[in-house]
Design a protein around this motif. Structure first.
Motif, PDB file in Angstrom:
ATOM      1  N   SER A 123     -14.054 -11.180 -14.399  1.00  0.00           N
ATOM      2  CA  SER A 123     -13.934  -9.789 -13.946  1.00  0.00           C
ATOM      3  C   SER A 123     -12.759  -9.124 -14.625  1.00  0.00           C
ATOM      4  CB  SER A 123     -13.718  -9.730 -12.431  1.00  0.00           C
ATOM      5  OG  SER A 123     -14.686 -10.485 -11.767  1.00  0.00           O
ATOM      6  N   THR A 124     -11.641  -9.830 -14.651  1.00  0.00           N
ATOM      7  CA  THR A 124     -10.445  -9.290 -15.297  1.00  0.00           C
ATOM      8  C   THR A 124     -10.727  -9.007 -16.773  1.00  0.00           C
ATOM      9  OG1 THR A 124      -9.166 -10.663 -13.814  1.00  0.00           O
ATOM     10  CG2 THR A 124      -7.986  -9.692 -15.643  1.00  0.00           C
ATOM     11  N   ALA A 125     -11.423  -9.951 -17.419  1.00  0.00           N
ATOM     12  CA  ALA A 125     -11.718  -9.792 -18.842  1.00  0.00           C
ATOM     13  C   ALA A 125     -12.635  -8.591 -19.092  1.00  0.00           C
ATOM     14  CB  ALA A 125     -12.341 -11.062 -19.401  1.00  0.00           C
ATOM     15  N   LEU A 126     -13.460  -8.250 -18.104  1.00  0.00           N
ATOM     16  CA  LEU A 126     -14.334  -7.088 -18.271  1.00  0.00           C
ATOM     17  C   LEU A 126     -13.605  -5.782 -18.000  1.00  0.00           C
ATOM     18  CD1 LEU A 126     -17.613  -8.414 -16.650  1.00  0.00           C
ATOM     19  CD2 LEU A 126     -17.378  -7.595 -18.988  1.00  0.00           C
ATOM     20  N   GLY A 127     -12.356  -5.881 -17.557  1.00  0.00           N
ATOM     21  CA  GLY A 127     -11.562  -4.672 -17.342  1.00  0.00           C
ATOM     22  C   GLY A 127     -11.445  -4.242 -15.888  1.00  0.00           C
ATOM     23  N   PHE A 128     -12.014  -5.025 -14.951  1.00  0.00           N
ATOM     24  CA  PHE A 128     -11.868  -4.665 -13.546  1.00  0.00           C
ATOM     25  C   PHE A 128     -10.411  -4.781 -13.115  1.00  0.00           C
ATOM     26  CE2 PHE A 128     -16.353  -6.139 -13.425  1.00  0.00           C
ATOM     27  CZ  PHE A 128     -16.921  -5.020 -12.852  1.00  0.00           C
ATOM     28  N   SER A 129      -9.966  -3.836 -12.294  1.00  0.00           N
ATOM     29  CA  SER A 129      -8.640  -3.967 -11.691  1.00  0.00           C
ATOM     30  C   SER A 129      -8.738  -5.009 -10.580  1.00  0.00           C
ATOM     31  CB  SER A 129      -8.195  -2.626 -11.109  1.00  0.00           C
ATOM     32  OG  SER A 129      -9.041  -2.288 -10.025  1.00  0.00           O
ATOM     33  N   GLN A 132     -10.878  -3.658  -7.771  1.00  0.00           N
ATOM     34  CA  GLN A 132     -12.303  -3.637  -8.128  1.00  0.00           C
ATOM     35  C   GLN A 132     -12.896  -5.043  -8.126  1.00  0.00           C
ATOM     36  OE1 GLN A 132     -11.903  -1.563 -11.898  1.00  0.00           O
ATOM     37  NE2 GLN A 132     -12.923   0.248 -11.075  1.00  0.00           N
TER      38      GLN A 132
ATOM     39  N   ASN B  51      -6.202 -11.448 -24.560  1.00  0.00           N
ATOM     40  CA  ASN B  51      -6.694 -10.367 -23.701  1.00  0.00           C
ATOM     41  C   ASN B  51      -5.894 -10.259 -22.417  1.00  0.00           C
ATOM     42  OD1 ASN B  51      -7.664 -12.463 -22.200  1.00  0.00           O
ATOM     43  ND2 ASN B  51      -9.703 -11.612 -21.914  1.00  0.00           N
ATOM     44  N   LEU B  53      -5.009 -12.426 -20.142  1.00  0.00           N
ATOM     45  CA  LEU B  53      -5.230 -13.285 -18.972  1.00  0.00           C
ATOM     46  C   LEU B  53      -4.012 -14.171 -18.724  1.00  0.00           C
ATOM     47  CD1 LEU B  53      -8.934 -14.550 -19.137  1.00  0.00           C
ATOM     48  CD2 LEU B  53      -7.908 -13.060 -17.441  1.00  0.00           C
ATOM     49  N   SER B  76      -5.821  -3.217 -17.196  1.00  0.00           N
ATOM     50  CA  SER B  76      -7.276  -3.322 -17.224  1.00  0.00           C
ATOM     51  C   SER B  76      -7.899  -2.474 -18.338  1.00  0.00           C
ATOM     52  CB  SER B  76      -7.864  -2.964 -15.867  1.00  0.00           C
ATOM     53  OG  SER B  76      -7.334  -1.763 -15.407  1.00  0.00           O
ATOM     54  N   ARG B  79      -7.895  -4.276 -21.576  1.00  0.00           N
ATOM     55  CA  ARG B  79      -8.710  -5.482 -21.577  1.00  0.00           C
ATOM     56  C   ARG B  79     -10.156  -5.197 -21.917  1.00  0.00           C
ATOM     57  NH1 ARG B  79      -6.115  -7.695 -16.531  1.00  0.00           N
ATOM     58  NH2 ARG B  79      -4.701  -9.264 -17.312  1.00  0.00           N
ATOM     59  N   GLU B  80     -10.636  -4.034 -21.518  1.00  0.00           N
ATOM     60  CA  GLU B  80     -12.048  -3.776 -21.767  1.00  0.00           C
ATOM     61  C   GLU B  80     -12.335  -3.642 -23.253  1.00  0.00           C
ATOM     62  OE1 GLU B  80     -11.777   0.264 -19.543  1.00  0.00           O
ATOM     63  OE2 GLU B  80     -13.291   0.515 -21.096  1.00  0.00           O
ATOM     64  N   PHE B  92     -22.038 -13.042 -12.408  1.00  0.00           N
ATOM     65  CA  PHE B  92     -21.851 -12.781 -10.980  1.00  0.00           C
ATOM     66  C   PHE B  92     -23.107 -13.250 -10.238  1.00  0.00           C
ATOM     67  CE2 PHE B  92     -19.488  -9.050 -12.949  1.00  0.00           C
ATOM     68  CZ  PHE B  92     -18.297  -9.740 -13.002  1.00  0.00           C
ATOM     69  N   VAL B 108     -15.933   0.399 -14.437  1.00  0.00           N
ATOM     70  CA  VAL B 108     -14.691   0.390 -15.204  1.00  0.00           C
ATOM     71  C   VAL B 108     -14.676   1.528 -16.221  1.00  0.00           C
ATOM     72  CG1 VAL B 108     -13.228  -0.927 -16.788  1.00  0.00           C
ATOM     73  CG2 VAL B 108     -14.419  -2.093 -14.930  1.00  0.00           C
TER      74      VAL B 108
END
Ligand SMILES: Nc1ncnc2c1ncn2[C@@H]1O[C@H](COP(=O)(O)OP(=O)(O)O)[C@@H](O)[C@H]1O
Ligand SMILES: [Mg+2]
Lengths: 222, 247
Positions: A123-129, A132, B51, B53, B76, B79-80, B92, B108
């Protein structure tokens, strides 16, 4: 069969009022338990030493002590020892919330730590805060995992509220006993009719909850 | 071919353990860099530092001139721009395949649902998974899941894609279908940093090979130099572990 006593006077109304007392206590304490349980459960999942120690003692205490003992301790104990005058209903709410919060927190903690770290990371890698990530990824998964166990806890709490008559609260079971006592002479079979009716009332109260849970489980099957 | 990713003097430590020791590397737009090295040498950690992490103890990582690690404030958004696919399946589980793709662009990147859905369907088509759009991750094979994970990263329009051993957990017969997707991305000029143990794939896809060991870049070069004429003993030894000779 002893059902006739329920039709006498306002006996049925009294029984329903008694049920409402039990349900009111359960409803309020279940709500408090859910809110506090989520907070405490999140604290527990943080896995900090001091928090772990405190919550562990809390959880063990709740599990070891029978709810009835807790009721007596709070209702009679607090009144005597601390000089606080708690009403019976407040005492009941405290005890049931104290118990429910512990059980709920443990469910929340279990569900939280069962979510793999990779779910947070991707999720973090996809840009979610952070917010979120919890909102869209973590919480929906937790709710799903917790649902059957929380429903079980809630029905257990509803059933256990019948203990409150021990501290003088006139709830459905107590009303039932009163009706049986009052009609001992005229209808000696009253016990069966009254208790069967109470059983049915509890069933009617808990059944929709368990149906709702089944419905959600089905809907979320995937 | 401008420089897109610039890593300067990056060091990463866990307490007294130095995992990455003063690494510098720059990657050009459209370049495919493949990183190999023994298990535990810090390959995953390296990608994760890129990125954000992982926080880093020294150095900087810059994307198109903007420093993205270390970064103060809201990470964030940066990161996208760097997509990542992991070794372990990370879709998910409570969302359908289509929802897995559309969630991040909608929430996002705040893009419109229609447009995102259209793009998601095109991407699924491209990796041959259109028919799975309404399935849930658990109904997919490992190879299918990883293909979805790749397009889930792509739909965010990342400038750089990081792939960390994305076939390591797969049954052998599923490795190919995933690596073919990666090869097609390389062909269309995606910038990628790839960690893999599939040496023949590395050779085919890499513009540049990097051998990471002991927290440092021990050797780097074109795929041909790297595999056919390794310079250092450490790389020679490492490469030998992948070849089999009868006596
Ligand atoms: N969270 C962590 N805490 C402490 N050490 C870690 C942590 N993550 C990784 N390491 C260590 O860093 C080193 C590099 O790990 P990793 O980047 O996963 O290696 P690779 O991906 O090359 O196999 C290993 O020695 C590992 O034990
Ligand atoms: Mg790794």
């Amino acid at each position: 069969m002893g059902f006739d006593v329920l039709l006498k006077g306002n006996n049925m109304i009294r029984l329903l009022e008694g049920l409402w007392v039990a349900l009111r206590i359960s409803l309020i304490s279940v709500s408090i338990s859910i809110v506090l349980g989520i907070i405490v459960g999140m604290l527990m999942a943080m896995n900090r030493r001091v928090i772990n120690a405190v919550t562990r003692i809390y959880l063990e205490t709740v599990r070891i002590m029978p709810q009835m003992v807790l009721l007596f301790v709070v209702y009679f104990g607090a009144t005597k020892a601390l000089g606080i005058n708690l009403s019976a209903e407040t005492s009941a709410l405290i005890v049931f919330s104290f118990w429910g919060t512990a059980e709920m927190a443990d469910l929340v903690r279990g569900a939280l730590i069962s979510i793999p770290v990779i779910q947070y990371e991707s999720s973090t890698a996809l840009g979610f805060s952070k917010l979120q990530t919890y909102l869209y990824v973590i919480i929906p998964q937790i709710v799903k995992r917790m649902l059957p166990l929380s429903i079980n806890l809630i029905t257990r709490m509803i059933k256990t509220t019948s203990l409150v008559m021990m501290i003088g609260i006139v709830e459905v079971l107590k009303v039932g006993q009163q009706i049986i006592e009052a009609n001992r002479k005229s209808s000696p079979n009253a016990a069966f009719g009254v208790f069967a009716t109470i059983l049915l009332l509890y069933f009617i109260a808990c059944w929709p909850i368990s149906c709702f849970s089944k419905y959600l489980e089905k809907k979320w099957e995937n | 071919m401008g420089e897109i990713l610039t890593i300067k003097n990056l060091s990463k430590r866990y307490e007294e353990l130095t995992v990455l020791d003063n690494i510098s590397l720059s990657v050009n737009k459209g370049e495919v860099v493949v990183i190999v090295g023994p298990s535990g040498c810090g390959k995953s950690t390296f990608l994760r530092c890129l990125n954000g992490l992982e926080d880093i103890q020294d150095g900087t990582v810059a994307l198109g001139g903007d420093i993205i690690n270390p970064l103060k404030g809201n990470k964030s958004r940066s990161r996208e721009k760097i997509g990542m696919v992991f070794q372990s399946y990370d879709l998910f589980p409570h969302k359908t395949i289509l929802q897995n793709l559309t969630l991040a662009p909608i929430k996002v990147a705040k893009r419109k649902k229609d447009e995102v859905t259209k793009e998601a369907l095109e991407l699924l088509e491209r990796v041959g998974l259109s028919s799975k759009k309404n399935s849930y991750p658990r109904q997919l094979s490992g190879g299918q899941k990883q293909r979805v994970a790749i397009v889930r990263a792509l739909i965010m329009h990342p400038e750089v894609l990081l792939l960390d051993e994305i076939t390591a957990a797969l049954d052998p017969e599923m490795v190919r279908e995933v690596l073919d997707v990666v090869l097609s991305l390389a062909k269309e000029g995606r910038t990628m940093l790839i960690v893999t143990h599939e040496m023949s794939f590395a050779r085919a896809v890499a513009d540049r090979m990097i051998f990471l060991d002991g927290g440092k870049i021990v050797e780097e070069g074109s795929a041909q130099e790297f595999f056919d004429a390794p310079q250092t003993d450490r790389l020679k030894k490492f490469l030998q572990t992948f070849s089999y000779d009868k006596d």
